[in-house]
Design a protein around this motif. Structure first.
Motif, PDB file in Angstrom:
ATOM      1  N   ILE A   1      -5.637 -19.349  14.724  1.00  0.00           N
ATOM      2  CA  ILE A   1      -6.560 -18.220  14.548  1.00  0.00           C
ATOM      3  C   ILE A   1      -5.946 -16.919  15.067  1.00  0.00           C
ATOM      4  N   GLU A   2      -5.051 -17.043  16.066  1.00  0.00           N
ATOM      5  CA  GLU A   2      -4.419 -15.837  16.644  1.00  0.00           C
ATOM      6  C   GLU A   2      -3.629 -15.069  15.593  1.00  0.00           C
TER       7      GLU A   2
ATOM      8  N   MET B   1     -14.767 -25.754  12.392  1.00  0.00           N
ATOM      9  CA  MET B   1     -15.348 -27.075  12.666  1.00  0.00           C
ATOM     10  C   MET B   1     -14.401 -27.840  13.599  1.00  0.00           C
ATOM     11  N   GLY B   2     -14.957 -28.267  14.726  1.00  0.00           N
ATOM     12  CA  GLY B   2     -14.152 -29.036  15.687  1.00  0.00           C
ATOM     13  C   GLY B   2     -13.143 -28.179  16.441  1.00  0.00           C
TER      14      GLY B   2
ATOM     15  N   LYS C   1      -7.737 -37.086   9.387  1.00  0.00           N
ATOM     16  CA  LYS C   1      -8.885 -36.628   8.598  1.00  0.00           C
ATOM     17  C   LYS C   1      -8.764 -37.111   7.163  1.00  0.00           C
TER      18      LYS C   1
ATOM     19  N   LYS D   1     -19.021 -35.864   7.646  1.00  0.00           N
ATOM     20  CA  LYS D   1     -19.288 -34.527   8.183  1.00  0.00           C
ATOM     21  C   LYS D   1     -19.629 -33.573   7.039  1.00  0.00           C
TER      22      LYS D   1
ATOM     23  N   GLY E   1      -8.707 -24.158  11.776  1.00  0.00           N
ATOM     24  CA  GLY E   1      -8.490 -25.474  12.385  1.00  0.00           C
ATOM     25  C   GLY E   1      -8.856 -26.575  11.402  1.00  0.00           C
TER      26      GLY E   1
ATOM     27  N   TYR F   1     -14.832 -26.076  21.037  1.00  0.00           N
ATOM     28  CA  TYR F   1     -14.731 -26.724  22.361  1.00  0.00           C
ATOM     29  C   TYR F   1     -13.290 -26.801  22.846  1.00  0.00           C
TER      30      TYR F   1
ATOM     31  N   ARG G   1     -11.425 -24.107  22.714  1.00  0.00           N
ATOM     32  CA  ARG G   1     -11.076 -22.726  23.050  1.00  0.00           C
ATOM     33  C   ARG G   1     -11.493 -22.414  24.483  1.00  0.00           C
TER      34      ARG G   1
ATOM     35  N   ASP H   1      -4.001 -24.096  10.295  1.00  0.00           N
ATOM     36  CA  ASP H   1      -3.875 -25.100  11.357  1.00  0.00           C
ATOM     37  C   ASP H   1      -2.439 -25.061  11.876  1.00  0.00           C
TER      38      ASP H   1
HETATM   39  N1  LIG Z   1      -5.304 -21.870  17.837  1.00  0.00           N
HETATM   40  C1  LIG Z   1      -5.755 -22.629  16.854  1.00  0.00           C
HETATM   41  N2  LIG Z   1      -6.210 -22.075  15.709  1.00  0.00           N
HETATM   42  C2  LIG Z   1      -6.663 -22.846  14.703  1.00  0.00           C
HETATM   43  N3  LIG Z   1      -6.685 -24.203  14.773  1.00  0.00           N
HETATM   44  C3  LIG Z   1      -6.238 -24.782  15.875  1.00  0.00           C
HETATM   45  C4  LIG Z   1      -5.769 -24.051  16.970  1.00  0.00           C
HETATM   46  N4  LIG Z   1      -5.384 -24.915  17.940  1.00  0.00           N
HETATM   47  C5  LIG Z   1      -5.610 -26.164  17.467  1.00  0.00           C
HETATM   48  N5  LIG Z   1      -6.113 -26.087  16.216  1.00  0.00           N
HETATM   49  C6  LIG Z   1      -6.452 -27.188  15.296  1.00  0.00           C
HETATM   50  O1  LIG Z   1      -7.831 -27.428  15.331  1.00  0.00           O
HETATM   51  C7  LIG Z   1      -8.059 -28.723  14.784  1.00  0.00           C
HETATM   52  C8  LIG Z   1      -9.228 -29.372  15.476  1.00  0.00           C
HETATM   53  S1  LIG Z   1      -9.768 -30.912  14.754  1.00  0.00           S
HETATM   54  C9  LIG Z   1     -10.899 -30.412  13.489  1.00  0.00           C
HETATM   55  C10 LIG Z   1     -10.449 -30.624  12.067  1.00  0.00           C
HETATM   56  C11 LIG Z   1     -11.441 -30.279  10.975  1.00  0.00           C
HETATM   57  N6  LIG Z   1     -11.838 -28.870  10.995  1.00  0.00           N
HETATM   58  C12 LIG Z   1     -12.662 -31.145  11.049  1.00  0.00           C
HETATM   59  O2  LIG Z   1     -13.730 -30.648  11.412  1.00  0.00           O
HETATM   60  O3  LIG Z   1     -12.554 -32.324  10.724  1.00  0.00           O
HETATM   61  C13 LIG Z   1     -10.877 -31.399  15.994  1.00  0.00           C
HETATM   62  C14 LIG Z   1     -10.825 -32.712  16.529  1.00  0.00           C
HETATM   63  O4  LIG Z   1     -10.586 -33.671  15.773  1.00  0.00           O
HETATM   64  O5  LIG Z   1     -11.081 -32.838  17.781  1.00  0.00           O
HETATM   65  C15 LIG Z   1      -6.752 -29.494  14.950  1.00  0.00           C
HETATM   66  O6  LIG Z   1      -6.279 -29.864  13.679  1.00  0.00           O
HETATM   67  C16 LIG Z   1      -5.828 -28.521  15.666  1.00  0.00           C
HETATM   68  O7  LIG Z   1      -4.484 -28.616  15.225  1.00  0.00           O
END
Ligand SMILES: Nc1ncnc2c1ncn2[C@@H]1O[C@H](C[S@+](CC[C@H]([NH3+])C(=O)[O-])CC(=O)[O-])[C@@H](O)[C@H]1O
Length: 326
Positions: A183-184, A199-200, A94, A113, A133, A203, A205, A155
């Motif tokens: 998030i847990e 964001m991201g 990112k 984005k 995340g 899907y 979950r 994250d």
């Molecule tokens: N349990 C969890 N709780 C929180 N985060 C988590 C969990 N499990 C995984 N992740 C984190 O959720 C992020 C999703 S990426 C979106 C990044 C940014 N928001 C973006 O919108 O560019 C999506 C993608 O690129 O597919 C990753 O960094 C995981 O480590």
């Protein structure tokens, strides 16, 4: 705790605020999230963080990009040290980031984005924000650039946490933190944030309703949810649950239609859920670069038809929704 990953200022600011209930759990959660026994590469990443030189960073732009510079020219050797330490944390997904002469061209144009999301939000000025995340925290920096009072990103991936601290090393003590937790780890019913971003994440979950409810419980009454996720073209009630992979990702669960997602948000108790942006991800926005050399979106699509994923599903289409907590 590593001296360049120091949460003591954050923990102090949480005392006596709505975030205080988290304080009883957080120090242990942080320790577990950065445990070298669980993450074998972590010591190498921390050493790279340690190798970043101390340099004056008096020109910081977080409002139109993420750009850190010094008004005085840096010696070539210092510039090289910075570049090499940053490169030790490849892959960078990112961004992009511009750090003292090193341009990190990341897999994603996360700035695109942000440009799609920002115009639709309640102004971020003076708000307390949670970014669930958040990856390496690209958008967290942009939130500070909009005048947020405090930004907490979470994250569970320690690589991203170290990447974040490579920027924080230069930017210094500002109210933006990235916690190595998922998030847990956020206590139930905190109701502490003015804006919560997811964001991201949805899907990924297995239980999207639980995710929406957990997010709502982070918000104060009237606080704003910003939800960005993969959707499909379709009617109310339609949802794709790919049995196998989706765009080569093996942890993808629910891709609802926009109407379906809006009805889920309503069912979970949000007020006025609305679609504010819909965008088909382009191979200019997500692609391999020098800083992320693995396969990326071009390889995840059907080589004959870019409207389909390699598995024959509809190609990635992303929706941004906003809604308020009651
Ligand atoms: N349990 C969890 N709780 C929180 N985060 C988590 C969990 N499990 C995984 N992740 C984190 O959720 C992020 C999703 S990426 C979106 C990044 C940014 N928001 C973006 O919108 O560019 C999506 C993608 O690129 O597919 C990753 O960094 C995981 O480590």
């Amino acid at each position: 705790m590593h001296d360049r990953i120091d949460y003591s200022a954050l923990l102090r600011t949480m005392e006596g605020t709505k975030l205080a209930p988290w304080l009883t759990l957080l120090p242990e959660q942080i320790e577990a999230g950065l445990c070298p026994n669980r993450f074998g590469d972590l010591p190498d990443w921390l050493q790279a963080l340690e190798r970043l030189p101390e340099v004056e960073t008096d020109q910081v732009n977080l409002s139109t990009a993420v750009e850190l510079m010094s008004s005085s020219a840096l010696p070539a050797e210092t510039t090289r040290q910075i570049h090499d330490a940053l490169a030790a944390l490849i892959p960078w997904r990112k961004g992009p980031f511009h750090i003292h002469g090193t341009d990190i061209d990341t897999e994603w144009r996360s700035d695109w984005k942000w440009d799609r999301v920002l115009p639709h939000l309640a102004p971020l000025k003076n708000r307390t924000i949670l970014d669930v995340g958040c990856g390496n925290g690209y958008h967290c920096w942009r939130m500070l650039g909009e005048g947020a009072r405090q930004v907490i990103g979470i994250d569970p991936s320690p690589r991203f946490v170290v990447q974040f601290h490579m920027l924080k090393h230069f930017i210094g003590n500002v109210p933006v933190d990235l916690l190595p937790v998922g998030i847990e780890a956020v206590p139930a019913n905190l109701q502490a944030f003015d804006t919560t971003f997811s964001m991201g994440v949805l899907y990924h979950r297995r239980s999207p309703m639980d995710h929406l409810r957990e997010l709502k419980a982070t918000l104060r009454p009237g606080g704003q949810l910003v939800l960005e996720t993969l959707v499909i073209d379709g009617k109310l009630g339609e949802v794709l649950v790919p049995e196998d992979r989706y765009a080569k990702m093996n942890n993808v669960w629910f891709l609802p239609s926009c109407e379906t997602l809006i009805s889920w948000l309503r069912k979970c108790g949000y007020k006025n859920p609305r679609l504010v942006d819909l965008n088909k991800t382009s191979t200019d926005e997500q692609r391999s670069t020098e800083w992320m050399q693995f396969h990326s979106l071009p390889e995840f699509l059907d080589p004959e038809d870019s409207n389909l994923t390699a598995e024959g599903h509809p190609a990635p289409l992303r929706a941004v929704m906003v809604a308020e907590a009651p």
